[in-house]
Motif scaffolding. Structure first.
Motif, mmCIF file in Angstrom:
data_model
loop_
_atom_site.group_PDB
_atom_site.id
_atom_site.type_symbol
_atom_site.label_atom_id
_atom_site.label_comp_id
_atom_site.label_asym_id
_atom_site.label_seq_id
_atom_site.Cartn_x
_atom_site.Cartn_y
_atom_site.Cartn_z
ATOM 1 N N UNK A 130 0.834 -1.216 0.000
ATOM 2 C CA UNK A 130 0.000 0.000 0.000
ATOM 3 C C UNK A 130 0.866 1.264 0.000
ATOM 4 N N UNK A 131 2.030 1.211 0.642
ATOM 5 C CA UNK A 131 2.931 2.376 0.615
ATOM 6 C C UNK A 131 3.389 2.639 -0.832
ATOM 7 N N UNK A 132 3.732 1.577 -1.550
ATOM 8 C CA UNK A 132 4.182 1.761 -2.944
ATOM 9 C C UNK A 132 3.009 2.277 -3.787
ATOM 10 N N UNK A 133 1.841 1.683 -3.575
ATOM 11 C CA UNK A 133 0.656 2.103 -4.342
ATOM 12 C C UNK A 133 0.388 3.598 -4.120
ATOM 13 N N UNK A 134 0.460 4.029 -2.857
ATOM 14 C CA UNK A 134 0.219 5.456 -2.567
ATOM 15 C C UNK A 134 1.260 6.345 -3.241
ATOM 16 N N UNK A 135 2.531 5.913 -3.175
ATOM 17 C CA UNK A 135 3.609 6.702 -3.790
ATOM 18 C C UNK A 135 3.355 6.848 -5.293
ATOM 19 N N UNK A 136 3.019 5.730 -5.942
ATOM 20 C CA UNK A 136 2.796 5.745 -7.390
ATOM 21 C C UNK A 136 1.549 6.563 -7.727
ATOM 22 N N UNK A 137 0.464 6.378 -6.947
ATOM 23 C CA UNK A 137 -0.782 7.112 -7.220
ATOM 24 C C UNK A 137 -0.571 8.622 -7.116
ATOM 25 N N UNK A 151 9.017 10.492 -19.188
ATOM 26 C CA UNK A 151 8.689 9.368 -18.318
ATOM 27 C C UNK A 151 9.755 9.174 -17.224
ATOM 28 N N UNK A 152 11.010 9.456 -17.567
ATOM 29 C CA UNK A 152 12.091 9.276 -16.584
ATOM 30 C C UNK A 152 12.059 10.409 -15.552
ATOM 31 N N UNK A 153 12.257 11.643 -16.033
ATOM 32 C CA UNK A 153 12.410 12.772 -15.117
ATOM 33 C C UNK A 153 11.150 13.118 -14.355
ATOM 34 N N UNK A 154 9.983 12.962 -15.019
ATOM 35 C CA UNK A 154 8.733 13.369 -14.370
ATOM 36 C C UNK A 154 8.092 12.258 -13.556
ATOM 37 N N UNK A 155 8.529 11.039 -13.749
ATOM 38 C CA UNK A 155 7.822 9.940 -13.096
ATOM 39 C C UNK A 155 8.784 8.906 -12.485
ATOM 40 N N UNK A 156 9.438 8.093 -13.350
ATOM 41 C CA UNK A 156 10.231 6.955 -12.858
ATOM 42 C C UNK A 156 11.287 7.368 -11.831
ATOM 43 N N UNK A 157 11.929 8.506 -12.068
ATOM 44 C CA UNK A 157 13.036 8.907 -11.194
ATOM 45 C C UNK A 157 12.596 9.165 -9.760
ATOM 46 N N UNK A 158 11.305 9.419 -9.562
ATOM 47 C CA UNK A 158 10.846 9.747 -8.204
ATOM 48 C C UNK A 158 10.437 8.507 -7.410
ATOM 49 N N UNK A 162 11.628 7.266 -3.025
ATOM 50 C CA UNK A 162 10.594 7.282 -1.984
ATOM 51 C C UNK A 162 10.380 5.890 -1.410
ATOM 52 N N UNK A 163 10.338 4.891 -2.307
ATOM 53 C CA UNK A 163 10.032 3.537 -1.830
ATOM 54 C C UNK A 163 11.149 3.022 -0.912
ATOM 55 N N UNK A 164 12.386 3.059 -1.386
ATOM 56 C CA UNK A 164 13.474 2.517 -0.551
ATOM 57 C C UNK A 164 13.698 3.442 0.653
ATOM 58 N N UNK A 165 13.528 4.741 0.416
ATOM 59 C CA UNK A 165 13.631 5.701 1.524
ATOM 60 C C UNK A 165 12.641 5.364 2.634
ATOM 61 N N UNK A 166 11.380 5.080 2.268
ATOM 62 C CA UNK A 166 10.364 4.730 3.271
ATOM 63 C C UNK A 166 10.708 3.436 3.987
ATOM 64 N N UNK A 167 11.200 2.459 3.222
ATOM 65 C CA UNK A 167 11.561 1.166 3.835
ATOM 66 C C UNK A 167 12.624 1.407 4.911
ATOM 67 N N UNK A 168 13.613 2.213 4.570
ATOM 68 C CA UNK A 168 14.711 2.440 5.508
ATOM 69 C C UNK A 168 14.330 3.402 6.632
ATOM 70 N N UNK A 378 3.739 -0.211 -10.402
ATOM 71 C CA UNK A 378 3.909 0.973 -11.261
ATOM 72 C C UNK A 378 3.258 0.766 -12.627
ATOM 73 N N UNK A 379 3.557 -0.350 -13.290
ATOM 74 C CA UNK A 379 3.004 -0.558 -14.631
ATOM 75 C C UNK A 379 1.497 -0.804 -14.586
#
Ligand code: HEM
Length: 414
Positions: A130-137, A151-158, A162-168, A378-379
């Motif tokens: 759910x954390x990943x889903x929220x980040x992507x949404x 797609x890279x700079x505006x989306x994928x790069x972010x 956030x995901x690994x940052x939140x995990x840690x 994500x996809x």
């Protein structure tokens, strides 16, 4: 058959990781390499390249083939090799590498890996869904307001920051810094070891380590429910030193960062170049897990790693002395027709798909379950919200051998 001088010259001319033609399509060169019945010696990196699935997998699984020279060579030899590779005079970077599980072997590697292994099993990472889903949404909400995007700079790069940052346990506002630090550290493991790139890597490691020291002190005072808090407990219990704690945190943040951004871009591009596969995935999101595996096989974001022979050994039927460096071309092994039928075809339903995009053996990617979950969400989320995706411009790949990804991916969302 030994390599003919004609074959050798043809490969020498084509195997140019510093050139745009290689970046755009390394797969033709990989096919030439796979035709050889022996490893190809790439002088610039003093490495014997392995390109066939069986040979790459065999060396990756062989316990005598190690990541670090320190495991079996005298200190002065190691220092000389570091000098030759321009890895000297960078104390912070050296410290990170010295205590990193990726660069260790044997018992030391096992101890460091076992401390975090449980944190990255498929069942454990499921709690982050759910954390990943929220980040992507959240990112998609902002993206939907635009029609033309990178797609890279505006989306994928972010996403991975956030995901690994939140995990840690990194605060939201600090996550963007992780990208710059990770990229500047990781770029120095590629073929171009210029002084400017060296400075970038050293400075980023120093800043990253300082940031983590501060965060560890904060969590020490106020524990949370995050991975960093659990690593601090392990350190307090004497299971890992402070240097190992910092290096492990840094590795987890850096290792999964650029690789995830790149594979999201490469995967999106593969879908756009295969509209039937894109339509199929859009109409049936249950295909996402298999599609993601195929994206990682088809255009691997980390196509090259190395191993050293810790003893005299035989590879592809030829003898090599202790200390020989082998290049594992995971990206080439993943296109080997001896292993995959129609290996150059992108097929999101490919089965079986025992690709080497996450490596193999003792150093098999620690974060592979997290990376796949992240990509699946994500996809599936993107394709559920966008009806039509068009490529506005042919993208250009970054130069290099060790990582593979596009600089930009200009899309129109309709
Ligand atoms: C699609 C994204 C990813 C790809 C393609 C990838 C690929 C790889 C590969 C090929 C290796 C093996 C290196 C070798 O053979 O020497 C590896 C190791 C590693 N990866 Fe990943 N990775 C990805 C994402 C992640 C993520 C998200 C994390 C962390 C959360 C991560 C953490 C690590 C670590 C810590 C290692 C070293 C393991 C060890 O030495 O025991 N990776 N990765």
């Amino acid at each position: 058959m030994p390599i003919s001088s004609y074959q050798y010259k043809a490969i020498q001319q084509a195997f140019q990781p510093g050139q745009q033609s290689f970046a755009e399509n390394p797969y033709g060169v990989y096919a030439l390499l796979r035709d050889l019945d022996e490893p190809f010696y790439y002088e610039d990196m003093n490495v014997y390249l392995l390109s066939r699935y069986q040979d790459v997998e065999g060396v990756a699984r062989d316990g005598r083939m190690v990541r670090s020279l320190e495991a079996f060579m005298p200190a002065d030899y190691v220092a000389e090799q570091q000098h030759l590779a321009n890895f000297h005079d960078m104390p912070n970077h050296e410290r990170f590498v010295q205590f990193s599980m990726l660069e260790r072997d044997g018992d030391l590697h096992r101890r460091l890996r076992m401390i975090v292994l449980q944190e990255f099993t498929r069942s454990w990472v499921a709690q982050y869904t759910s954390m990943i889903q929220q980040t992507v949404d959240k990112l998609l909400d902002a993206l939907m307001a635009e029609q033309d995007i990178d797609f890279i700079g505006d989306f994928a790069a972010h996403i991975p920051g956030y995901v690994i940052g939140h995990v840690l346990g990194v605060a939201d506002e600090d996550c963007p810094m992780l990208r710059t630090w990770s990229e500047n550290i990781v770029q120095y493991f590629d073929a171009d070891r210029s002084e400017a790139r060296k400075q970038l890597a050293e400075q980023a490691t120093a800043e990253f380590a300082l940031y983590l020291k501060d965060l560890i002190a904060q969590r020490g005072r106020r524990p949370g429910k995050d991975l960093l808090t659990r690593l601090i407990s392990a350190s307090n219990a004497g299971r890992l030193s402070e240097d190992e704690l910092i290096s492990t945190s840094m590795l987890i943040l850096a290792a999964g960062h650029g690789s995830t951004i790149d594979v999201l871009g490469n995967g999106m591009l593969a879908l756009l170049n295969h509209p039937d596969q894109l339509d199929s995935l859009s109409s049936n999101p249950a295909q996402a897990p298999a599609a993601v595996q195929e994206m990682i096989r088809y255009d691997s974001p980390l196509p090259f790693f190395h191993r050293y022979a810790s003893v005299d050994c035989e590879v592809m039927g030829m003898p090599y002395p202790v200390g020989t460096k082998f290049g594992l071309l995971y990206g080439s092994a993943n296109r080997d027709p001896r292993q995959f039928s129609h290996a150059d075809r992108f097929d999101i339903n490919r089965y079986p798909n025992r690709h080497l995009g996450f490596g193999r053996g003792a150093h098999l990617c620690l974060g592979n379950n997290l990376a796949r979950l992240n990509m699946e969400i994500t996809f599936a989320s993107l394709l559920a919200r966008v009806k039509t995706i068009e490529l506005r411009q042919t993208p250009r790949f970054r130069l290099g051998l060790a990582s593979r990804g596009v600089r930009e991916l200009a899309l129109r969302l309709l």
